[in-house]
Design an enzyme around this catalytic site. Structure first.
Site, PDB file in Angstrom:
ATOM      1  N   PHE A  11       0.827  -1.212   0.000  1.00  0.00           N
ATOM      2  CA  PHE A  11       0.000   0.000   0.000  1.00  0.00           C
ATOM      3  C   PHE A  11       0.863   1.265   0.000  1.00  0.00           C
ATOM      4  O   PHE A  11       0.789   2.095  -0.923  1.00  0.00           O
ATOM      5  CB  PHE A  11      -0.924  -0.099   1.224  1.00  0.00           C
ATOM      6  CG  PHE A  11      -1.434   1.188   1.755  1.00  0.00           C
ATOM      7  CD1 PHE A  11      -2.140   2.063   0.935  1.00  0.00           C
ATOM      8  CD2 PHE A  11      -1.221   1.538   3.085  1.00  0.00           C
ATOM      9  CE1 PHE A  11      -2.626   3.263   1.439  1.00  0.00           C
ATOM     10  CE2 PHE A  11      -1.694   2.724   3.595  1.00  0.00           C
ATOM     11  CZ  PHE A  11      -2.392   3.593   2.764  1.00  0.00           C
ATOM     12  N   ILE A  12       1.746   1.425   0.965  1.00  0.00           N
ATOM     13  CA  ILE A  12       2.554   2.656   1.042  1.00  0.00           C
ATOM     14  C   ILE A  12       3.632   2.656  -0.049  1.00  0.00           C
ATOM     15  O   ILE A  12       3.841   3.666  -0.729  1.00  0.00           O
ATOM     16  CB  ILE A  12       3.197   2.814   2.440  1.00  0.00           C
ATOM     17  CG1 ILE A  12       2.108   2.857   3.519  1.00  0.00           C
ATOM     18  CG2 ILE A  12       4.062   4.080   2.502  1.00  0.00           C
ATOM     19  CD1 ILE A  12       2.627   2.865   4.951  1.00  0.00           C
ATOM     20  N   ASP A  31       9.629  -7.125  -4.285  1.00  0.00           N
ATOM     21  CA  ASP A  31       8.469  -7.537  -3.480  1.00  0.00           C
ATOM     22  C   ASP A  31       8.174  -9.009  -3.767  1.00  0.00           C
ATOM     23  O   ASP A  31       8.349  -9.484  -4.891  1.00  0.00           O
ATOM     24  CB  ASP A  31       7.252  -6.690  -3.858  1.00  0.00           C
ATOM     25  CG  ASP A  31       6.247  -6.590  -2.725  1.00  0.00           C
ATOM     26  OD1 ASP A  31       5.999  -5.478  -2.236  1.00  0.00           O
ATOM     27  OD2 ASP A  31       5.700  -7.647  -2.326  1.00  0.00           O
ATOM     28  N   GLY A  36       1.642  -7.490  -0.495  1.00  0.00           N
ATOM     29  CA  GLY A  36       1.493  -6.514  -1.582  1.00  0.00           C
ATOM     30  C   GLY A  36       0.704  -7.135  -2.732  1.00  0.00           C
ATOM     31  O   GLY A  36       0.371  -8.317  -2.692  1.00  0.00           O
ATOM     32  N   LEU A  76      10.899  -0.880   3.099  1.00  0.00           N
ATOM     33  CA  LEU A  76       9.519  -0.929   3.600  1.00  0.00           C
ATOM     34  C   LEU A  76       9.039  -2.361   3.826  1.00  0.00           C
ATOM     35  O   LEU A  76       8.029  -2.582   4.495  1.00  0.00           O
ATOM     36  CB  LEU A  76       8.558  -0.258   2.593  1.00  0.00           C
ATOM     37  CG  LEU A  76       8.324   1.256   2.733  1.00  0.00           C
ATOM     38  CD1 LEU A  76       9.602   2.041   2.524  1.00  0.00           C
ATOM     39  CD2 LEU A  76       7.272   1.721   1.740  1.00  0.00           C
ATOM     40  N   THR A  95      10.854 -12.132   8.947  1.00  0.00           N
ATOM     41  CA  THR A  95      10.952 -11.192   7.805  1.00  0.00           C
ATOM     42  C   THR A  95      11.487  -9.849   8.276  1.00  0.00           C
ATOM     43  O   THR A  95      12.306  -9.229   7.598  1.00  0.00           O
ATOM     44  CB  THR A  95       9.555 -10.903   7.188  1.00  0.00           C
ATOM     45  OG1 THR A  95       8.804 -12.078   7.188  1.00  0.00           O
ATOM     46  CG2 THR A  95       9.631 -10.307   5.825  1.00  0.00           C
ATOM     47  N   TYR A 149       5.838  -7.712  16.991  1.00  0.00           N
ATOM     48  CA  TYR A 149       5.998  -6.773  15.879  1.00  0.00           C
ATOM     49  C   TYR A 149       6.775  -5.539  16.340  1.00  0.00           C
ATOM     50  O   TYR A 149       7.771  -5.142  15.718  1.00  0.00           O
ATOM     51  CB  TYR A 149       4.606  -6.397  15.368  1.00  0.00           C
ATOM     52  CG  TYR A 149       4.587  -5.381  14.254  1.00  0.00           C
ATOM     53  CD1 TYR A 149       5.156  -5.664  13.019  1.00  0.00           C
ATOM     54  CD2 TYR A 149       3.971  -4.141  14.427  1.00  0.00           C
ATOM     55  CE1 TYR A 149       5.119  -4.732  11.982  1.00  0.00           C
ATOM     56  CE2 TYR A 149       3.925  -3.205  13.403  1.00  0.00           C
ATOM     57  CZ  TYR A 149       4.502  -3.510  12.186  1.00  0.00           C
ATOM     58  OH  TYR A 149       4.468  -2.586  11.180  1.00  0.00           O
TER      59      TYR A 149
END
Ligand code: UDP
Length: 327
Positions: A11-12, A31, A36, A76, A95, A149
């Site tokens: 998204f970003i 990616d 995504g 990101l 990740t 997280y």
């Protein structure tokens, strides 16, 4: 300038890619489409200065290959969304931590400036509002999986700053506060796309807990502008910045506002946290950023208020995407 955006199909990342392409830069997106979507890149792909590489940030060889051909890096790529984090804690931690280690290592090899997107989750359960970049973090115990997280992202921040202090790698750290806008999926928890879709479908709006928890929502275009300006300025190296908005609202009020602004006949349904996320969940009550530092550094001001954010997302959901940047 040539940029690599890890997680650029998200998204970003996809909004960031478009903005960089629009100002004449070249963009490579790395990616693996875990969260995504190829669909997000359909505008970016119209540019000859855009390249897509399919793969993971945990693939060291591939990351090194991608980094070799660019001038600056946006990191990101990350697990995202409270729901996903609760359901897939192993992938979340691996990740985030392995990805950052590999990306920073590759940037160090070619001495490339790199911006890390971290999260306001790192402030944890702190109640001393607004959150300033130097405030203490108050993270809950490991039995609440949510905090994995925040802890993993905090470790990425420590690692980024370690590269800055030890070898003067120009790293910029950003803590994003509830970034929202067109293309955000509600699949992994995010409240605004979920409530808007529910309102448009005439379904009950699911408010978790008592609805008195509050958040400040920031339009993705405002956030992306900040990401670009911060990495443009060499003086930001080694610094951490909050990026968000200070307009705060409780989730119950948000649901009412969405119902009013969409003209929906939906009702509000209060759902206990255990039902929404299962055991092992703890929410944070309030979250407000101090934007003093970023205002002083780049003159940051948000252009979108919450009503404008809701309008943009409703319009996107109805298929009228006014958020066009590329021809
Ligand atoms: N939330 C909600 N209904 C939903 C999704 C989320 O009430 O359908 C709540 C969630 O519990 C949290 C707030 O909305 O208190 C923001 O959630 P989100 O996942 O968007 O972001 P967070 O701030 O938790 O990272």
């Amino acid at each position: 300038m040539r940029y690599l955006i890890t997680g650029g199909a998200g998204f970003i990342g996809s909004h960031l890619a478009e903005e960089l392409l629009q100002r004449g830069d070249s963009v490579t997106v790395l990616d693996n489409f875990s969260t995504g979507a190829h669909e997000n890149l359909k505008r970016a792909e119209q540019s000859e200065r855009f390249k897509l590489v399919y793969g993971s940030v945990t693939d060291k060889e591939l990351v090194t290959e991608c980094v070799k051909g660019v001038d600056k890096v946006y990191h990101l790529a990350s697990a995202v969304g409270v729901k996903l984090i609760i359901e897939k804690p192993i992938e979340t931690i691996e990740t985030i931590v392995e990805g950052a280690s590999i990306v920073f290592g590759a940037c160090a090899r070619y001495r490339l400036p790199v911006l890390l997107t971290s999260t306001s989750e790192v402030y944890g359960k702190s109640e001393s509002l607004p959150f300033c970049e130097d405030s203490d973090s108050i993270i809950g115990p490991p039995k609440y999986r949510r905090w994995a997280y925040a802890s993993a992202k905090a470790l990425d921040e420590f690692l980024a700053l370690a590269y800055w202090h030890q070898i003067k790698l120009p790293v910029v750290l950003v803590r994003l506060f509830n970034t929202v806008g067109p293309r955000q999926t509600g699949q992994y928890g995010m409240v605004i796309p979920r409530l808007i879709r529910q309102a448009l479908a005439g379904q009950p709006l699911t408010v978790y807990g008592d609805g008195n928890q509050s958040r400040c929502f920031c339009h993705v275009n405002d956030a992306v502008r900040a990401l670009i300006e911060l990495l443009d300025q060499p003086e930001c190296a080694g610094e951490l910045f909050n990026v968000g908005s200070t307009e705060h609202i409780t989730i119950a009020e948000l649901a009412k506002k969405i119902i009013a602004e969409t003209g929906s006949s939906s009702e509000i349904s209060y759902v206990p946290y255990e039902e929404a996320y299962g055991q092992g969940f703890e929410d944070m009550r309030h979250r407000v950023p101090s934007l003093d530092k970023i205002e002083a550094q780049i003159g940051y001001k948000t252009e979108h208020n919450l009503s404008s954010i809701i309008q943009c997302i409703v319009s996107h959901e109805q298929g009228n995407d006014a958020n066009t940047r590329l021809p």
